[in-house]
Design an enzyme around this catalytic site. Structure first.
Site, PDB file in Angstrom:
ATOM      1  N   HIS A 266       0.847  -1.194   0.000  1.00  0.00           N
ATOM      2  CA  HIS A 266       0.000   0.000   0.000  1.00  0.00           C
ATOM      3  C   HIS A 266       0.878   1.238   0.000  1.00  0.00           C
ATOM      4  CE1 HIS A 266      -3.453   2.555   0.735  1.00  0.00           C
ATOM      5  NE2 HIS A 266      -2.687   3.214   1.571  1.00  0.00           N
TER       6      HIS A 266
ATOM      7  N   ASP B 279     -15.550   2.128   7.685  1.00  0.00           N
ATOM      8  CA  ASP B 279     -14.527   3.096   7.269  1.00  0.00           C
ATOM      9  C   ASP B 279     -15.108   4.112   6.294  1.00  0.00           C
ATOM     10  OD1 ASP B 279     -11.751   4.133   6.879  1.00  0.00           O
ATOM     11  OD2 ASP B 279     -12.123   3.407   4.853  1.00  0.00           O
TER      12      ASP B 279
ATOM     13  N   ARG C 121     -15.340  12.252   8.929  1.00  0.00           N
ATOM     14  CA  ARG C 121     -14.084  12.921   9.305  1.00  0.00           C
ATOM     15  C   ARG C 121     -13.785  14.086   8.366  1.00  0.00           C
ATOM     16  NH1 ARG C 121     -10.194   8.247   8.631  1.00  0.00           N
ATOM     17  NH2 ARG C 121      -8.613   9.845   8.956  1.00  0.00           N
TER      18      ARG C 121
ATOM     19  N   SER D 176      -7.862   3.205   9.403  1.00  0.00           N
ATOM     20  CA  SER D 176      -8.602   3.258   8.145  1.00  0.00           C
ATOM     21  C   SER D 176      -7.850   2.490   7.045  1.00  0.00           C
ATOM     22  CB  SER D 176      -8.787   4.732   7.748  1.00  0.00           C
ATOM     23  OG  SER D 176      -9.184   4.872   6.414  1.00  0.00           O
TER      24      SER D 176
ATOM     25  N   LYS E  15      -8.694  -1.704   5.506  1.00  0.00           N
ATOM     26  CA  LYS E  15      -8.980  -2.033   4.101  1.00  0.00           C
ATOM     27  C   LYS E  15      -8.042  -3.120   3.583  1.00  0.00           C
ATOM     28  CE  LYS E  15      -9.256   2.443   3.504  1.00  0.00           C
ATOM     29  NZ  LYS E  15      -9.563   3.847   3.222  1.00  0.00           N
TER      30      LYS E  15
HETATM   31  N1  URA Z   1      -6.352   7.233   3.385  1.00  0.00           N
HETATM   32  C1  URA Z   1      -7.240   6.390   3.936  1.00  0.00           C
HETATM   33  O1  URA Z   1      -7.569   5.364   3.362  1.00  0.00           O
HETATM   34  N2  URA Z   1      -7.764   6.691   5.127  1.00  0.00           N
HETATM   35  C2  URA Z   1      -7.446   7.809   5.795  1.00  0.00           C
HETATM   36  O2  URA Z   1      -7.957   8.021   6.885  1.00  0.00           O
HETATM   37  C3  URA Z   1      -6.528   8.684   5.206  1.00  0.00           C
HETATM   38  C4  URA Z   1      -5.990   8.373   4.001  1.00  0.00           C
END
Ligand code: URA
Ligand code: CA
Length: 434
Positions: free
Chosen positions: A82, A161, A168, A183, A187
């Site tokens: 990632h 999320d 947020r 977050s 994923k």
């Molecule tokens: N990228 C994400 O997937 N989540 C966040 O909170 C910030 C950046």
């Protein structure tokens, strides 16, 4: 359990229990807690932070809020990579075939991009016919056969999320280490990764502008991953200037092919070898980073990595002949050279501004609904530290519209030329392991 008590507890700086965190996520996903209460909790987390245990619990609660991809039918250790995002970051296109060629299975779930250029899927669609609508069975079979497949985002992954991220965004609580780390990690884990390699970017083109912030985020994610049984490591890499030379979808495919042929940009090649070596070690195919690196260098030199890329493109319906004949990729109608107005050294190439220039051409999406133009983009001709003479080409604009004055001005403004030789930013700032 009353949600107001959870808010109060966190507001006062106390640690939430696993049950309280699970209650928060499951009830919010089920729409049983109003946004105003969750907003208050997010702001309390923003100021009071979370302990390592709370962060891991939050991550797993979000993983469990929706579907999880089961990759257990794929042989071997599934290592996912990632990147926290940057400008002209072509690494995924290179790394997939590169590590697959040494036997590490790459089962990638990818999205379309929002921002400067497209995401991995958009870029791959520059190869005519390429598609990511595979059934899960075909996806798994392809990974077992070729070690590489990319599927579009499907199913109901981490709905908590999605809801939290949107909230947020409008409550000034995006920029919180525990919230960002959980977050991102939720994923990756929901998408089935056994092990995770993180590329945390730092600099003007990145989410984390300073090395200190990037380090804190990297450590938080490595801690979460390892505490929930996913071997995780991170590198911190420079994103003050764009990576490689190409920014734009077809241009980046070409750059990726050249990198797989061993003639890519030095920074992109090095980053891919560093990240790839970590993936190969985590994937159990090499005992040391040195051994992993020489395996990767070998599959570049003997053409196997490029061969895997062609087989992968063909398997997913794409025109693999355009990999040998890059002229077949989408071509822009206009090419415009941006030339230096004075002599000196390139001292700074502000990545996010150059990214925005590429987006103005149509290489990226400003909103989810925007159409992307795969052919357009910017090809830098110089990087930080290079010497230039007045009149030298700094960059080439690939456009489908003859009016490129705004883009050209922006490139001139954000590719700074100074009289003194600057210090070139270090590509790999740090490696963070458990
Ligand atoms: N990228 C994400 O997937 N989540 C966040 O909170 C910030 C950046
Ligand atoms: Ca690039």
């Amino acid at each position: 359990m009353r949600f107001v008590d959870i808010i109060e507890k966190k507001r006062d700086g106390n640690e939430l229990t696993t049950e309280e965190i699970q209650f928060f996520i499951s009830e919010y996903t089920a729409e049983k807690i109003p946004d105003y209460q969750v907003s208050a909790l997010l702001m309390a987390i923003y100021f009071q932070d979370m302990t390592d245990r709370e962060r891991a619990d939050l991550t797993m609660a979000m993983v469990n809020s929706g579907d999880k991809i089961d990759l257990s039918a794929i042989e071997g250790i599934k290592v996912d990579k990632h990147s926290t995002g940057g400008v002209g970051d072509t690494t995924t296109l290179v790394l997939g075939p590169l590590v697959a060629a040494v036997g590490v299975p790459v089962a990638k779930m990818s999205g379309r991009g929002l921002g400067h250029t497209g995401g991995t899927i958009d870029k791959l669609e520059a190869l005519e016919g390429f598609h990511v609508e595979l059934s899960v069975e075909d996806f798994i079979q392809q990974v077992n056969e070729l070690k590489l497949a990319v599927i579009g985002q499907s199913g109901n992954l981490t709905p908590a999320d999605k809801k939290l991220y949107a909230l947020r965004d409008v409550t000034a609580t995006v920029n919180s280490i525990p919230l960002i780390a959980s977050s991102i990690m939720s994923k990756k884990i929901a998408a089935g990764a056994d092990a995770i390699v993180l590329d945390v970017k730092t600099g003007e083109g990145a989410f984390m502008k300073t090395v200190e912030d990037a380090r804190e985020l990297a450590k938080a994610m490595v801690q979460i991953g390892n505490s929930v049984g996913r071997k995780t490591m991170a590198i911190i890499s420079d994103m003050s200037q764009p990576l490689g030379y190409a920014i734009g979808n077809a241009l980046e495919v070409k750059e990726a092919v050249e990198t797989l042929q061993g003639k890519g940009p030095a920074d992109l090649t090095e980053l891919c070898l560093v990240l790839g070596s970590q993936m190969v070690v985590l994937g159990g195919k090499a005992g040391t980073l040195e051994e992993a690196r020489s395996m990767l260098q070998e599959v570049i030199d003997n053409g196997k990595a490029l061969e895997i890329f062609k087989l992968f493109v063909k398997a997913q319906g794409g025109d693999e002949t355009s990999i040998d004949d890059l002229e077949k990729l989408p071509q822009a109608s206009y090419k415009h050279h941006v030339k230096a107005r004075k002599s000196g050294y390139i001292s700074f190439i502000e990545a996010d501004e150059i990214g925005t220039a590429a987006m103005l051409l149509g290489a990226g999406r400003a909103t989810k609904e925007s159409e992307i133009d795969l052919a357009v983009g910017i090809l830098l001709n110089k990087k930080v530290g290079d010497r230039v003479q007045e009149g030298d080409v700094l960059a080439t604009i690939f456009a489908n519209n003859s009016d490129v004055a705004e883009v050209s001005d922006r490139i001139l403004e954000f590719m700074e030329i100074s009289d003194n030789k600057p210090t070139v930013p270090q590509l790999i700032e740090e490696i963070i392991t458990a």
